[in-house]
Design an enzyme around this catalytic site. Sequence first.
Site, mmCIF file in Angstrom:
data_model
loop_
_atom_site.group_PDB
_atom_site.id
_atom_site.type_symbol
_atom_site.label_atom_id
_atom_site.label_comp_id
_atom_site.label_asym_id
_atom_site.label_seq_id
_atom_site.Cartn_x
_atom_site.Cartn_y
_atom_site.Cartn_z
ATOM 1 N N GLU A 116 -42.082 -1.575 -4.598
ATOM 2 C CA GLU A 116 -41.064 -1.497 -3.552
ATOM 3 C C GLU A 116 -39.772 -2.047 -4.127
ATOM 4 O O GLU A 116 -39.808 -2.839 -5.077
ATOM 5 C CB GLU A 116 -41.482 -2.322 -2.329
ATOM 6 C CG GLU A 116 -41.114 -3.814 -2.389
ATOM 7 C CD GLU A 116 -41.824 -4.604 -3.504
ATOM 8 O OE1 GLU A 116 -42.889 -4.161 -3.956
ATOM 9 O OE2 GLU A 116 -41.296 -5.667 -3.909
ATOM 10 N N LYS A 156 -35.658 -9.903 -12.299
ATOM 11 C CA LYS A 156 -36.852 -9.158 -11.874
ATOM 12 C C LYS A 156 -37.715 -8.668 -13.036
ATOM 13 O O LYS A 156 -38.915 -8.471 -12.893
ATOM 14 C CB LYS A 156 -36.439 -7.966 -11.001
ATOM 15 C CG LYS A 156 -35.763 -8.344 -9.679
ATOM 16 C CD LYS A 156 -36.741 -8.850 -8.658
ATOM 17 C CE LYS A 156 -36.073 -9.193 -7.329
ATOM 18 N NZ LYS A 156 -36.994 -9.834 -6.377
ATOM 19 N N SER A 187 -28.904 -14.906 -10.626
ATOM 20 C CA SER A 187 -30.112 -14.069 -10.707
ATOM 21 C C SER A 187 -29.842 -12.647 -11.173
ATOM 22 O O SER A 187 -30.739 -11.980 -11.678
ATOM 23 C CB SER A 187 -30.814 -14.052 -9.346
ATOM 24 O OG SER A 187 -29.919 -13.632 -8.333
#
Length: 453
Positions: free
Chosen positions: A115, A93, A383
Amino acid sequence: MSRVQLRPDPTGHFGAYGGRFVPETLMAPLDELARAYDRFSRKRPFRNRLRALLSDYAGRPTPVYFAERLTEHLGGARIFLKREDLLHTGAHKLNNAIGQALLAQAMGKQRVIAETGAGQHGVASATAAALLGLECCIYMGKEDTVRQHLNVQRMKLLGAEVVAVETGSQTLKDAVNESLRDWVTNVRDTHYILGSVLGPDPYPRMVRDFHRVIGDEAKRQLKRAAKTPLPDIAIACVGGGSNAIGLFTAFLDDRKVRLIGVEAGGRGDGLGEHAARFSGGSLGVLHGTRTYILQDDDGQIASTHSVSAGLDYPAIGPEHALLRDEKRIEYVKATDAEAIAAFHMLAATEGILPALESSHALAHVSKIAPQLPRKHVILVNLSGRGDKDVESVLKWDQEHGDDSSGTGGGGAEPAAAAVAEHPAARKWRSRAPQSESSESSRDQPKTTKGAEA
Ligand SMILES: Cc1ncc(COP(=O)(O)O)c(C=O)c1O
């Protein structure tokens, strides 16, 4: 020019999907954002700053690692992990959060909002905001603040305000609603760092572009690690779809590479029991984009379920919808139980605790790798790391450890089986004292025993 550079079209559409379905008040801010992104992303100082932060601050390139013992354990294709779990803050991210925070700064905004579901995008945004001296507010569904408690504390320690959203299902969808509300109200000084390839244009293409470094790097690294730049198969989990698009974009034009996205199969096939938009979803509009959505016959957004907060969202990125229509990416699902099993499998074979989101991709690997010859290469996007999920896994093990009948996708059986089959687990069992209590713990997953200790 590759297909990727042509997409979306100038109106932000990926074929029949995407676009900008927002109230009039958001049209001007989205225009401003798209213009700023197009302008700055082409400028050398912006690109150099982003590149420098991604390498010196965030730790890029992340390695491609040959998972030798996992490969041995599954007994088929060779498995390589793209280690986004090793990126600063513990997940992919941050690529996008740093990119958008830099853009916010270039646009003269002093405040960012975001968010978050699993908390990783919230942590990444809070990190990027602290790094660049921006005020930061994170919206998170109340249910997610409980299951991802550790990340809430991390965001607060990084100086962000964390707002627990108590409306709706109190998960990611509701956090996006609140973020959009905040943005409409404070757009003059605020940038909304949307965390996946979702939402109205320019977000799906902008977030994709900030993440495509994952696949670009992997392609170069695989050449050295596996003596081939092209894997036979690339696999990633799909929530909104950012880590998957980030990996797959580099391979889209290489038609020989099979691309597989893994959605959350949850605990059953009924509406509300999973978050697999391509099995049970239909065309609709959510959060400003047209795509596949889990909804009821009246078009009401359905509730979703996944053991991993980051996959627990009713819509999928619009580019994924198009790539599925074109049969360029296959989409499958893995259940909660299969993901938990894969979590244990990677821990036991490689000493890596994967995020529960990434565990869904690993679960699919464990289904297909044994059927493939040793010369085949599977590239998996790891990830994120699983520290945030330790409590959820222990809770799952406690609730399912003695349930040999299983639930949904097989209950504890796959988790127990993955560990029990592994030589490390056999060694551990052979050493265990043969008392009555150790007899009864034999059938339990290794971590359950640890949790009780
Ligand atoms: C580690 C990790 N992987 C995957 C995801 C799913 O998001 P996306 O599909 O956008 O990559 C999340 C979301 O929070 C995450 O934290």
